[in-house]
Design a protein around this motif. Sequence first.
Motif, mmCIF file in Angstrom:
data_model
loop_
_atom_site.group_PDB
_atom_site.id
_atom_site.type_symbol
_atom_site.label_atom_id
_atom_site.label_comp_id
_atom_site.label_asym_id
_atom_site.label_seq_id
_atom_site.Cartn_x
_atom_site.Cartn_y
_atom_site.Cartn_z
ATOM 1 N N ALA A 1 0.836 -1.199 0.000
ATOM 2 C CA ALA A 1 0.000 0.000 0.000
ATOM 3 C C ALA A 1 0.870 1.248 0.000
ATOM 4 N N PRO A 2 0.313 2.394 -0.415
ATOM 5 C CA PRO A 2 1.076 3.652 -0.365
ATOM 6 C C PRO A 2 1.541 3.968 1.059
ATOM 7 N N ALA A 3 2.577 4.763 1.155
ATOM 8 C CA ALA A 3 3.144 5.126 2.452
ATOM 9 C C ALA A 3 2.117 5.822 3.332
ATOM 10 N N ALA A 4 2.190 5.536 4.634
ATOM 11 C CA ALA A 4 1.376 6.245 5.620
ATOM 12 C C ALA A 4 2.012 7.607 5.913
ATOM 13 N N ARG A 5 1.311 8.440 6.672
ATOM 14 C CA ARG A 5 1.868 9.721 7.122
ATOM 15 C C ARG A 5 1.486 9.921 8.596
ATOM 16 N N SER A 6 2.178 9.186 9.445
ATOM 17 C CA SER A 6 1.933 9.262 10.881
ATOM 18 C C SER A 6 2.923 10.252 11.489
ATOM 19 N N LYS A 7 2.454 11.459 11.733
ATOM 20 C CA LYS A 7 3.343 12.533 12.182
ATOM 21 C C LYS A 7 3.438 12.572 13.701
ATOM 22 N N PHE A 8 4.668 12.706 14.185
ATOM 23 C CA PHE A 8 4.931 12.831 15.614
ATOM 24 C C PHE A 8 5.708 14.121 15.863
ATOM 25 N N ARG A 9 5.409 14.747 17.000
ATOM 26 C CA ARG A 9 6.229 15.843 17.498
ATOM 27 C C ARG A 9 6.576 15.525 18.935
ATOM 28 N N VAL A 10 7.883 15.536 19.238
ATOM 29 C CA VAL A 10 8.355 15.087 20.547
ATOM 30 C C VAL A 10 9.004 16.252 21.282
ATOM 31 N N LEU A 11 8.551 16.451 22.533
ATOM 32 C CA LEU A 11 9.067 17.537 23.369
ATOM 33 C C LEU A 11 9.724 16.972 24.623
ATOM 34 N N PRO B 1 11.733 21.217 21.790
ATOM 35 C CA PRO B 1 11.714 20.103 20.838
ATOM 36 C C PRO B 1 12.932 19.200 21.027
ATOM 37 N N VAL B 2 12.737 17.917 20.831
ATOM 38 C CA VAL B 2 13.830 16.958 20.948
ATOM 39 C C VAL B 2 14.257 16.548 19.546
ATOM 40 N N ALA B 3 15.410 17.033 19.116
ATOM 41 C CA ALA B 3 15.947 16.691 17.798
ATOM 42 C C ALA B 3 16.830 15.458 17.883
ATOM 43 N N GLY B 4 16.916 14.708 16.776
ATOM 44 C CA GLY B 4 17.797 13.556 16.723
ATOM 45 C C GLY B 4 17.305 12.346 17.485
ATOM 46 N N THR C 1 13.775 12.435 14.474
ATOM 47 C CA THR C 1 13.150 13.754 14.567
ATOM 48 C C THR C 1 14.088 14.858 14.074
ATOM 49 N N ASP C 2 13.499 15.902 13.481
ATOM 50 C CA ASP C 2 14.274 17.045 13.019
ATOM 51 C C ASP C 2 14.451 18.056 14.159
ATOM 52 N N ARG C 3 14.967 19.234 13.866
ATOM 53 C CA ARG C 3 15.257 20.212 14.924
ATOM 54 C C ARG C 3 13.999 20.760 15.569
ATOM 55 N N GLU C 4 12.850 20.554 14.920
ATOM 56 C CA GLU C 4 11.570 20.943 15.518
ATOM 57 C C GLU C 4 10.947 19.814 16.335
ATOM 58 N N GLY C 5 11.667 18.693 16.413
ATOM 59 C CA GLY C 5 11.166 17.549 17.162
ATOM 60 C C GLY C 5 10.129 16.735 16.405
ATOM 61 N N THR C 6 10.029 16.933 15.102
ATOM 62 C CA THR C 6 9.003 16.242 14.324
ATOM 63 C C THR C 6 9.622 15.168 13.422
#
Length: 202
Positions: free
Chosen positions: A111-121, A127-130, A158-163
């Motif tokens: 199936a096509p890729a999902a898009r389950s977005k997370f933001r971690v603090l 934001p928690v990067a890396g 996660t990127d520098r925004e924690g996402t």
Amino acid sequence: MLICLCVSLAAVLPVGRDSTPLVGMVVDDRDRPVAGARVYISFDGMPPEVHSKAESDDAGNFRVTLPPETNGGFAPTGLALWAYKPGWAVTMEEFRRVAMPAGEPIRVVLAPAARSKFRVLAPDGRPVAGLRIVADALRRGHLHPLPDELADEAAVITDREGTAIVTALDHAEIGRVRFISDEFGNQEIWGYTKPADDTITL
């Protein structure tokens, strides 16, 4: 997201006491062959026991083996087929305890890729990067742990925004998710039920 795996149990070919080959083709949702997809045969467990694995060739074809228990024509409890390639969603199908006579190769539909977005603090709100996010269990009726190698390949950072966006599993089907970093260690959520795009505070 509905993840589709079209399996004809007639594709299982009993051929002796110690090996039961299973051959097939991995295709996308437009029925085009997918090369380089990883295919696993495993038993449920924590972690699951991988019996055999393969990678689809340029024509999408693969060959794996099933455990000797299938030589009687029946699937043992907890036996499943998994398939994954980055850019698509994880596919899983349990083999039921039904007769499996000889027949045509199976077709595994990614199936096509999902898009389950997370933001971690962090606890202080930054934001928690890396941080590494590993969605390593599928919730479908009950929890089905992903083979370790598959879960590792599908992990995101996660990127520098924690996402970060998990493309292997849809939010609605994530049974466990782990958050791993040097600063905060290994934290996990079982029976993950948070909505899409939710923020996680460690």
